[in-house]
Design an enzyme around this catalytic site. Structure first.
Site, PDB file in Angstrom:
ATOM      1  CD  GLU A 155      42.780  32.221  58.098  1.00  0.00           C
ATOM      2  OE1 GLU A 155      41.539  32.295  58.041  1.00  0.00           O
ATOM      3  OE2 GLU A 155      43.375  31.178  58.409  1.00  0.00           O
TER       4      GLU A 155
ATOM      5  CB  CYS B 217      36.223  37.784  57.888  1.00  0.00           C
ATOM      6  SG  CYS B 217      36.757  36.820  59.306  1.00  0.00           S
TER       7      CYS B 217
END
Ligand code: NAD
Length: 442
Positions: free
Chosen positions: A194, A228
């Site tokens: 991720e 993010c």
């Protein structure tokens, strides 16, 4: 302690974890504040409550998720019953980042445990207060041979990565993601990565500008831009630029007041290395708003930058801070040039009342996930897979998919003995024509 085969045991440990997280909520919120002044509201909504909700839903559903799933058999195997068994991988390593240090450490851990794995978690060394609270909670909830927290920085990570694992779940930067992938390749260990990317936020001439500004300001400046999937830069239709900027500024002031530094709702930059990196991005740019900073407090105000060059530092890499470049476009080709200048985004956002334009944007580009007329919202639905594509990661999780991520799907055909069709056995002789006819039908 048979966590691999005894789902009841796993469930009990997760209930214990739930109890300990709920009991320690104040400590977690304080640790997050001590680490980088994460506001209490954000700490509860995006960290403790998120984890509590994940725990509750996992505890509620894990037995159902773990059950062997019967699937429709192939007639070629007639007579048979066919199943998918969920088998734990074994030893799982979870490496977590600092930006949502509680949620991004605990959520993968919860699913890995639910699926029957043994877990070692390495939280980020940049949020030591949160890491210490996590270690205490885990110690109280699990036997050390079942789930263990190993604290430390790069050396600790390297040491852990040198071992053989059955699954590695990594959340962090692209550069470290490559290190993890190399280490995993050594033993052909499956991984989830991720990672991050540069996330465009497109605002067209039909957009509800005021609402778009509100939702972008929220998604960008929550956690001081250290998310993010935060919008990395705006691409606004040229004629809308002045109006849109006015709304952006109004919304920033509405959210954080005129003295943003005094706002209890605005976090700080994680450390001086990142503070220096981010202030360096602002230095040579034309500012529309903000630009204030204070090294002693690791503070950088919400900052809007006016049409930076694609070669400038702020447009070269993922920003990961409270700086928002505003670029303009006249044609769809202009949008294309900017977006295709980078690797695939982790998130993409379109603000538009024009359905065909929105649809075109979300289908033309490959990206992890995103929203039409909102930001970050796709993260919150447990029924939507969360993950990247290309350089911003591989694999996905959340909800049931997290359980599946940490399970090997083992296929089993249970053949009955009351009938044994002989067509597949040698000598094949004249059977080819018949078997071809049969295969053609499936
Ligand atoms: P990072 O890659 O620096 O660190 C992540 C973890 O890796 C930490 O636990 C750290 O100790 C470890 N690590 C750091 N350097 C290492 C090395 N050389 N070898 C082995 N391990 C090492 O990332 P970060 O600064 O903690 O987080 C920011 C990045 O994470 C951003 O790029 C952001 O986009 C990304 N991120 C992605 C997601 C997502 O879900 N896709 C979520 C949060 C953050």
């Amino acid at each position: 302690m048979d966590y691999k085969n005894d789902i009841k045991y796993r469930k009990e440990t997760l209930k214990k974890l739930l109890f300990n997280v709920q009991k320690s909520e104040d400590l977690i919120v304080k640790a997050l504040f001590d680490d980088f002044k994460k506001p209490e509201f954000e700490a509860v909504v995006t960290e403790t409550n998120y984890v509590i909700s994940e725990l509750k839903s996992t505890i509620r559903n894990m037995e159902k998720w773990a059950r062997p799933k019967r699937v429709f058999p192939s007639l070629l195997n007639f007579p048979s019953t066919d199943f998918i068994y969920k088998e734990p991988y074994g030893n799982v390593l979870v490496i977590a980042p600092w930006n949502y240090p509680f949620q991004l450490a605990l959520c993968p851990l919860i699913s890995a445990v639910a699926a029957g794995n043994k877990v070692v978690l390495k939280p980020s060394e940049l949020t030591p207060n949160t890491a210490a609270v996590i270690a205490r909670i885990i110690e109280k909830s699990f036997h050390v041979n079942h789930v263990e927290v190993v604290q430390g920085g790069v050396e600790t990570s390297d040491r852990l990565l040198a071992k053989r694992w059955d699954y590695i779940f990594f959340t962090g930067s692209v550069s470290v993601g490559k290190i993890v992938a190399k280490a995993a390749a050594e033993h052909l260990t499956p991984i989830t990565l991720e990672l991050g990317g540069k996330n465009p936020c497109i605002v067209d001439q039909t957009a509800n500008l005021k609402l778009a500004a509100k939702r972008i300001v929220w998604g960008k400046f929550i956690n001081a831009g250290q998310t993010c999937i935060a919008p990395d830069y705006i691409l606004v239709q040229k004629d809308m630029k002045i109006n849109f900027i006015t709304y952006l500024i109004e919304e920033i002031i509405q959210a954080y007041g005129k003295k943003i530094k005094n706002s209890p709702d605005y976090a700080r930059i994680i450390n001086s290395k990142n503070w220096v990196r981010l202030t360096g991005m602002i230095a040579s740019e034309k500012l529309i708003f903000g630009g204030e900073s204070d090294a002693s407090d690791l503070y950088i105000s919400p900052t809007l930058i006016d049409e930076p060059e694609l070669e400038s530092p702020v447009m070269k890499e993922e920003i990961f801070g409270p700086i928002l470049p505003v670029l303009v476009y006249e044609s769809e080709n202009d949008i294309d040039i900017v977006i295709r200048n980078y690797e695939k985004p982790l998130a993409l956002y379109v603000f538009s009342e024009n359905d065909s334009f929105s649809k075109k944007m979300i289908t033309r580009y490959s990206f992890g996930g995103g929203c039409i007329n909102d930001t970050l919202a796709h993260f919150t639905n447990k029924r939507l897979p969360f993950g990247g594509v290309g350089q911003n990661g591989m694999g996905a999780y959340h909800g049931k998919l997290s359980f599946e991520t940490f399970s090997h799907h083992k296929s089993i055909v249970k053949k009955a003995n009351w009938l044994d069709l002989t067509m597949r056995y040698a000598p094949y002789k004249d059977k080819l024509k018949a078997i071809k006819r049969l295969l053609d039908r499936f």
